[in-house]
Design an enzyme around this catalytic site. Structure first.
Site, PDB file in Angstrom:
ATOM      1  N   LYS A 173      10.977  13.970 -45.280  1.00  0.00           N
ATOM      2  CA  LYS A 173       9.707  13.250 -45.464  1.00  0.00           C
ATOM      3  C   LYS A 173       8.536  14.150 -45.121  1.00  0.00           C
ATOM      4  O   LYS A 173       7.578  14.267 -45.884  1.00  0.00           O
ATOM      5  CB  LYS A 173       9.671  12.013 -44.544  1.00  0.00           C
ATOM      6  CG  LYS A 173       8.275  11.439 -44.374  1.00  0.00           C
ATOM      7  CD  LYS A 173       8.258  10.245 -43.452  1.00  0.00           C
ATOM      8  CE  LYS A 173       8.139  10.537 -41.982  1.00  0.00           C
ATOM      9  NZ  LYS A 173       6.779  10.761 -41.486  1.00  0.00           N
ATOM     10  N   ASN A 174       8.629  14.789 -43.954  1.00  0.00           N
ATOM     11  CA  ASN A 174       7.454  15.524 -43.465  1.00  0.00           C
ATOM     12  C   ASN A 174       7.211  16.837 -44.217  1.00  0.00           C
ATOM     13  O   ASN A 174       6.146  17.437 -44.079  1.00  0.00           O
ATOM     14  CB  ASN A 174       7.564  15.759 -41.961  1.00  0.00           C
ATOM     15  CG  ASN A 174       7.354  14.457 -41.192  1.00  0.00           C
ATOM     16  OD1 ASN A 174       6.823  13.477 -41.749  1.00  0.00           O
ATOM     17  ND2 ASN A 174       7.757  14.418 -39.938  1.00  0.00           N
ATOM     18  N   ARG A 196      -3.523  10.930 -31.130  1.00  0.00           N
ATOM     19  CA  ARG A 196      -3.396  11.874 -32.242  1.00  0.00           C
ATOM     20  C   ARG A 196      -4.716  12.433 -32.783  1.00  0.00           C
ATOM     21  O   ARG A 196      -5.156  12.105 -33.891  1.00  0.00           O
ATOM     22  CB  ARG A 196      -2.552  11.253 -33.352  1.00  0.00           C
ATOM     23  CG  ARG A 196      -1.205  10.808 -32.813  1.00  0.00           C
ATOM     24  CD  ARG A 196      -0.284  10.293 -33.857  1.00  0.00           C
ATOM     25  NE  ARG A 196       0.300  11.337 -34.663  1.00  0.00           N
ATOM     26  CZ  ARG A 196       1.043  11.092 -35.741  1.00  0.00           C
ATOM     27  NH1 ARG A 196       1.252   9.856 -36.126  1.00  0.00           N
ATOM     28  NH2 ARG A 196       1.569  12.085 -36.407  1.00  0.00           N
ATOM     29  N   CYS A 213      -2.459   5.751 -33.502  1.00  0.00           N
ATOM     30  CA  CYS A 213      -1.370   4.932 -34.026  1.00  0.00           C
ATOM     31  C   CYS A 213      -0.475   4.535 -32.861  1.00  0.00           C
ATOM     32  O   CYS A 213      -0.776   4.859 -31.710  1.00  0.00           O
ATOM     33  CB  CYS A 213      -0.597   5.674 -35.105  1.00  0.00           C
ATOM     34  SG  CYS A 213       0.308   7.071 -34.486  1.00  0.00           S
ATOM     35  N   ARG A 249      -1.476   8.484 -41.724  1.00  0.00           N
ATOM     36  CA  ARG A 249      -2.242   9.573 -41.117  1.00  0.00           C
ATOM     37  C   ARG A 249      -2.120  10.882 -41.880  1.00  0.00           C
ATOM     38  O   ARG A 249      -3.040  11.685 -41.911  1.00  0.00           O
ATOM     39  CB  ARG A 249      -1.755   9.810 -39.695  1.00  0.00           C
ATOM     40  CG  ARG A 249      -2.226   8.832 -38.688  1.00  0.00           C
ATOM     41  CD  ARG A 249      -1.752   9.315 -37.334  1.00  0.00           C
ATOM     42  NE  ARG A 249      -2.110  10.716 -37.162  1.00  0.00           N
ATOM     43  CZ  ARG A 249      -3.254  11.146 -36.673  1.00  0.00           C
ATOM     44  NH1 ARG A 249      -4.148  10.293 -36.276  1.00  0.00           N
ATOM     45  NH2 ARG A 249      -3.491  12.426 -36.564  1.00  0.00           N
ATOM     46  N   ASP A 271      10.311  13.740 -32.564  1.00  0.00           N
ATOM     47  CA  ASP A 271      10.752  12.727 -33.530  1.00  0.00           C
ATOM     48  C   ASP A 271      12.217  12.319 -33.326  1.00  0.00           C
ATOM     49  O   ASP A 271      12.710  11.429 -34.008  1.00  0.00           O
ATOM     50  CB  ASP A 271      10.537  13.232 -34.969  1.00  0.00           C
ATOM     51  CG  ASP A 271       9.055  13.357 -35.308  1.00  0.00           C
ATOM     52  OD1 ASP A 271       8.219  12.820 -34.554  1.00  0.00           O
ATOM     53  OD2 ASP A 271       8.732  14.014 -36.320  1.00  0.00           O
ATOM     54  N   ARG A 280       9.316   3.571 -43.865  1.00  0.00           N
ATOM     55  CA  ARG A 280       8.376   4.677 -44.076  1.00  0.00           C
ATOM     56  C   ARG A 280       9.114   6.013 -44.117  1.00  0.00           C
ATOM     57  O   ARG A 280       8.703   6.933 -44.807  1.00  0.00           O
ATOM     58  CB  ARG A 280       7.349   4.740 -42.934  1.00  0.00           C
ATOM     59  CG  ARG A 280       6.373   3.586 -42.941  1.00  0.00           C
ATOM     60  CD  ARG A 280       5.334   3.789 -41.885  1.00  0.00           C
ATOM     61  NE  ARG A 280       4.690   5.080 -42.097  1.00  0.00           N
ATOM     62  CZ  ARG A 280       3.745   5.586 -41.321  1.00  0.00           C
ATOM     63  NH1 ARG A 280       3.331   4.907 -40.279  1.00  0.00           N
ATOM     64  NH2 ARG A 280       3.216   6.747 -41.583  1.00  0.00           N
ATOM     65  N   ASP A 316      -8.793  17.694 -33.775  1.00  0.00           N
ATOM     66  CA  ASP A 316      -9.739  18.773 -33.461  1.00  0.00           C
ATOM     67  C   ASP A 316      -9.256  20.148 -33.940  1.00  0.00           C
ATOM     68  O   ASP A 316     -10.060  20.982 -34.362  1.00  0.00           O
ATOM     69  CB  ASP A 316     -10.005  18.808 -31.943  1.00  0.00           C
ATOM     70  CG  ASP A 316      -8.715  18.930 -31.142  1.00  0.00           C
ATOM     71  OD1 ASP A 316      -7.817  18.085 -31.331  1.00  0.00           O
ATOM     72  OD2 ASP A 316      -8.587  19.877 -30.344  1.00  0.00           O
TER      73      ASP A 316
HETATM   74  C1  EPZ Z   1       3.684  15.843 -37.318  1.00  0.00           C
HETATM   75  O1  EPZ Z   1       2.549  15.081 -36.954  1.00  0.00           O
HETATM   76  C2  EPZ Z   1       4.705  14.874 -37.839  1.00  0.00           C
HETATM   77  N1  EPZ Z   1       4.156  14.166 -38.989  1.00  0.00           N
HETATM   78  C3  EPZ Z   1       5.105  13.908 -36.726  1.00  0.00           C
HETATM   79  O2  EPZ Z   1       6.161  13.111 -37.216  1.00  0.00           O
HETATM   80  C4  EPZ Z   1       5.600  14.685 -35.518  1.00  0.00           C
HETATM   81  O3  EPZ Z   1       5.822  13.804 -34.450  1.00  0.00           O
HETATM   82  C5  EPZ Z   1       4.576  15.748 -35.095  1.00  0.00           C
HETATM   83  O4  EPZ Z   1       4.224  16.574 -36.236  1.00  0.00           O
HETATM   84  C6  EPZ Z   1       5.098  16.665 -33.991  1.00  0.00           C
HETATM   85  O5  EPZ Z   1       6.263  17.314 -34.430  1.00  0.00           O
HETATM   86  C7  EPZ Z   1       4.173  14.736 -40.177  1.00  0.00           C
HETATM   87  O6  EPZ Z   1       4.654  15.847 -40.368  1.00  0.00           O
HETATM   88  C8  EPZ Z   1       3.620  13.940 -41.315  1.00  0.00           C
HETATM   89  P1  EPZ Z   1       0.882  17.618 -34.446  1.00  0.00           P
HETATM   90  P2  EPZ Z   1       1.154  15.793 -36.617  1.00  0.00           P
HETATM   91  O7  EPZ Z   1      -0.456  17.933 -35.015  1.00  0.00           O
HETATM   92  O8  EPZ Z   1       0.975  16.921 -37.550  1.00  0.00           O
HETATM   93  C9  EPZ Z   1      -1.817  17.396 -30.531  1.00  0.00           C
HETATM   94  C10 EPZ Z   1       7.379  11.152 -37.631  1.00  0.00           C
HETATM   95  O9  EPZ Z   1       7.965  10.377 -36.838  1.00  0.00           O
HETATM   96  N2  EPZ Z   1      -2.926  17.724 -31.457  1.00  0.00           N
HETATM   97  O10 EPZ Z   1       1.907  18.698 -34.479  1.00  0.00           O
HETATM   98  O11 EPZ Z   1       0.128  14.739 -36.568  1.00  0.00           O
HETATM   99  C11 EPZ Z   1      -1.234  16.030 -30.808  1.00  0.00           C
HETATM  100  O12 EPZ Z   1      -1.959  15.011 -30.142  1.00  0.00           O
HETATM  101  C12 EPZ Z   1       5.994  11.676 -37.318  1.00  0.00           C
HETATM  102  O13 EPZ Z   1       7.876  11.525 -38.716  1.00  0.00           O
HETATM  103  C13 EPZ Z   1      -4.176  18.025 -30.944  1.00  0.00           C
HETATM  104  O14 EPZ Z   1      -4.395  18.002 -29.743  1.00  0.00           O
HETATM  105  O15 EPZ Z   1       1.449  16.310 -35.155  1.00  0.00           O
HETATM  106  C14 EPZ Z   1       0.167  16.179 -30.303  1.00  0.00           C
HETATM  107  O16 EPZ Z   1       0.205  16.042 -28.919  1.00  0.00           O
HETATM  108  C15 EPZ Z   1       5.345  10.985 -36.196  1.00  0.00           C
HETATM  109  N3  EPZ Z   1      -5.172  18.301 -31.824  1.00  0.00           N
HETATM  110  C16 EPZ Z   1       0.499  17.623 -30.632  1.00  0.00           C
HETATM  111  O17 EPZ Z   1      -0.756  18.278 -30.793  1.00  0.00           O
HETATM  112  C17 EPZ Z   1      -4.974  18.332 -33.183  1.00  0.00           C
HETATM  113  O18 EPZ Z   1      -5.924  18.625 -33.932  1.00  0.00           O
HETATM  114  C18 EPZ Z   1       1.317  17.815 -31.886  1.00  0.00           C
HETATM  115  O19 EPZ Z   1       0.710  17.122 -32.972  1.00  0.00           O
HETATM  116  C19 EPZ Z   1      -3.696  18.045 -33.679  1.00  0.00           C
HETATM  117  C20 EPZ Z   1      -2.684  17.745 -32.793  1.00  0.00           C
END
Ligand code: EPZ
Length: 421
Positions: free
Chosen positions: A22-23, A122, A117, A93, A308, A400, A125
Site C-alpha cells: 500500500k505505502n 503527524r 489522526c 493523509r 506499523d 484501507r 514540517d
Molecule cells: C508513513 O507515514 C506511513 N504511511 C505510515 O504508515 C508509517 O507509520 C510511517 O511512515 C512511519 O513508518 C505511508 O507511507 C502512506 P513519517 P508518514 O513522516 O510518512 C515525524 C500505515 O499504518 N515527522 O515517516 O506520515 C512523525 O510525527 C501508516 O500504513 C515530523 O516530525 O510518517 C513521526 O513521528 C500509518 N515531521 C515520524 O516523523 C514531519 O514533517 C515518522 O513519520 C514528518 C514526520
C-alpha cells in the site's frame, strides 16, 4: 457498515499470499499521474480503500485511472490542476504526496494541510523544510499550504526529525527533486522499502536517483520523466501481519511473497520470542512452539522494527507468559488498540510511549472497535486467538490497508465472516 464476526480458536494452516505494498503504491501512483509524460502501467497494486481514495484525488488533479486485476493504468492529462482540496486530503493523509510533484511540474500547488489522526499529531514540517530548501516559497493560510517557485534548484539537506527520518518528507522531496535543476542530496533519508520502491519507479521513468536503500540519496535533476511499466514490491507490513497470524494461533503458515530483506527486524523479533521461521526464496514458513518468550522491543525507522507492526506484535505478546515491554518511538501515541485488547482480557498498561504487557493465558471474544488500520489488524489477530466470538466494527479502517483480509485468512483456516449492517 461492515463488521467482521470471528469465531476464535482455529489454528491457521496453509499458504497465504501477500499483495503489493500500500505505502509504495500511493506515492508511485502520484508520481505517475503528476510527474510523468505519458501513461504508466503499475502491476501488483493491492485492491484497497486507500488506493480508491487516491484514485479520486488523482482524477481531480487531472489523471485518468483504470484499475483491474491488480493493474493500475494511469494516463496523465495535459492540464493538471494545482489544488488538492480539503474534502479529498482529509480522507487520506498520504494526499500530501501531491505537494512536491505539483510544485515540480507546475511551479505552484495549493494543498489542504492534513490534520492529525488516530495515531497522533503527524506534523509535516520536514516536507516543508525540504521543499523550501529546493527553492519553494511556502505559506500556510486558511488550512491550506500554498507553495510556489519559478524553478526548483537542487540542494543539500538533512531530513531527520525528532523521531528520525520521515518517510513522507523523503518521498515528497525526492519526487520534487527529480525535475529540479542540478543535484539534490538528502542526508538522513528514510530507507523504508516503500521509499526505495518509489525511487526505483522514478528511475524507471527516467529519473537519476543514486543511493537507493541507503540513508543518503543523490537525485540528479532531469528535464522530463516518461510513463513506464512497473510492479509494486510485496507489502512488508501485510506479510508481517500474516506472520503474527500464524504465531498467535499456534499455526503452521507459509507467507508467500514475503521478502526477507524487508522483514529482517520483524523476523529477528519474532525469532527472539521463539517463533520458528524458515525463509525460502518465495516466502517464509512460520511455525510456533507451545511456549513463547516475553521480550522487550522498540519501534525504529527502517531497518529497525516498524511502527506499523507494533500493534500486531503487542497483540501476540499479550498471550505470552511473562512481562514484555513495547516502546513506540515513532508515533508515540499509537496505543489505541490497547483498550480494546484489554476488553478481551489482555493485561496491558500504557505509560507515555511505553506499553507493559503482562501475558495472560487466554483472550476471550468481545465486541470491539477498530480505531485505525493497524489497530484494526491486531483486533482481527486477537479475535482469531480468542475463545468464543469477536465482532470487530469499523472495518473500513482495516479495508484501507488489507486486501480481502477475511478471505485470505479464511483460506488458511480462520473462521471470519463479513456482515453488512
Ligand atoms: C508513513 O507515514 C506511513 N504511511 C505510515 O504508515 C508509517 O507509520 C510511517 O511512515 C512511519 O513508518 C505511508 O507511507 C502512506 P513519517 P508518514 O513522516 O510518512 C515525524 C500505515 O499504518 N515527522 O515517516 O506520515 C512523525 O510525527 C501508516 O500504513 C515530523 O516530525 O510518517 C513521526 O513521528 C500509518 N515531521 C515520524 O516523523 C514531519 O514533517 C515518522 O513519520 C514528518 C514526520
Amino acid at each position: 457498515m461492515d463488521k467482521l464476526v470471528i469465531n476464535g480458536g482455529k489454528r491457521l494452516e496453509g499458504t497465504v499470499s501477500v499483495s503489493g505494498s500500500k505505502n509504495a503504491t500511493l506515492p508511485v501512483a502520484v508520481a505517475a499521474s503528476i510527474l510523468g509524460d505519458g501513461a504508466s502501467v503499475i502491476n501488483n497494486v493491492p485492491d484497497l480503500r486507500d488506493v480508491e481514495t487516491l484514485r479520486s484525488v488523482l482524477e481531480v488533479l487531472g489523471a485518468t485511472t483504470k484499475f483491474k486485476d491488480s493493474t493500475l493504468h494511469i494516463a496523465p492529462r495535459n492540464e493538471i490542476v494545482y489544488e488538492a482540496p480539503y474534502d479529498l486530503v482529509r480522507k487520506m493523509r498520504a494526499s500530501i504526496y501531491v505537494l512536491g510533484p505539483l510544485l515540480a511540474r507546475l511551479g505552484r500547488a495549493k494543498v489542504s494541510f492534513p490534520g492529525g489522526c488516530a495515531i497522533g499529531p503527524r506534523p509535516i514540517d520536514l516536507h516543508i523544510k525540504g521543499l523550501e530548501q529546493l527553492g519553494a516559497r511556502i505559506e500556510i493560510k486558511g488550512g491550506y499550504i500554498y507553495a510556489q517557485t519559478d524553478r526548483l534548484i537542487g540542494a543539500d539537506m538533512d531530513l531527520s526529525g525528532v523521531h528520525g527520518p520521515s518517510v513522507g518528507a523523503t518521498a515528497n522531496v525526492m519526487m520534487a527533486a527529480t525535475l529540479a535543476e542540478g543535484t539534490t542530496r538528502i542526508r538522513n533519508a528514510a530507507r523504508e522499502p516503500h521509499v526505495s520502491d518509489l525511487a526505483k519507479f522514478l528511475n524507471a521513468m527516467g529519473a537519476e536517483i543514486e543511493g537507493i536503500g541507503t540513508s543518503e540519496l543523490k537525485i540528479h535533476g532531469v528535464k522530463q520523466l516518461l510513463g513506464t511499466e512497473y510492479s509494486i514490491v510485496p507489502d512488508d507490513i501485510e506479510a508481517g501481519t500474516f506472520m503474527v497470524a500464524g504465531a498467535i494461533t499456534g499455526g503452521d503458515v507459509f507467507v508467500k511473497n514475503a521478502l526477507q530483506a524487508n522483514l529482517e527486524a520483524v523476523s529477528a523479533t519474532l525469532s527472539e520470542a521463539g517463533v520458528q521461521l524458515d525463509w525460502k526464496e518465495n516466502g517464509v514458513r512460520v511455525t510456533t512452539p507451545r511456549h513463547l518468550n516475553a521480550i522487550e522491543l522498540s519501534t525504529e525507522p527502517f531497518p529497525g522494527f516498524p511502527t506499523d507492526m507494533q500493534a500486531q506484535m503487542t497483540g501476540l505478546l499479550s498471550l505470552v507468559s511473562g512481562t514484555s515491554v513495547v516502546n513506540e518511538a515513532i508515533h508515540t501515541d499509537r496505543f489505541m488498540h490497547v483498550a480494546e485488547l484489554n476488553r478481551m482480557g489482555a493485561d496491558i498498561r500504557v505509560r507515555g510511549n511505553r506499553a507493559t504487557v503482562r501475558g495472560v493465558p487466554k483472550l476471550s471474544g468481545a465486541p470491539i472497535m477498530a480505531s485505525d488500520l493497524r489497530a484494526g489488524a491486531v483486533l482481527v489477530l486477537a479475535g482469531m486467538a480468542a475463545e468464543g466470538e469477536t465482532v470487530v466494527s469499523r472495518v473500513y479502517h482495516i479495508d484501507r490497508g488489507y486486501e480481502r483480509i477475511e478471505e485470505k485468512l479464511t483460506g488458511i483456516g480462520a473462521d471470519i465472516a463479513r456482515i453488512d449492517e
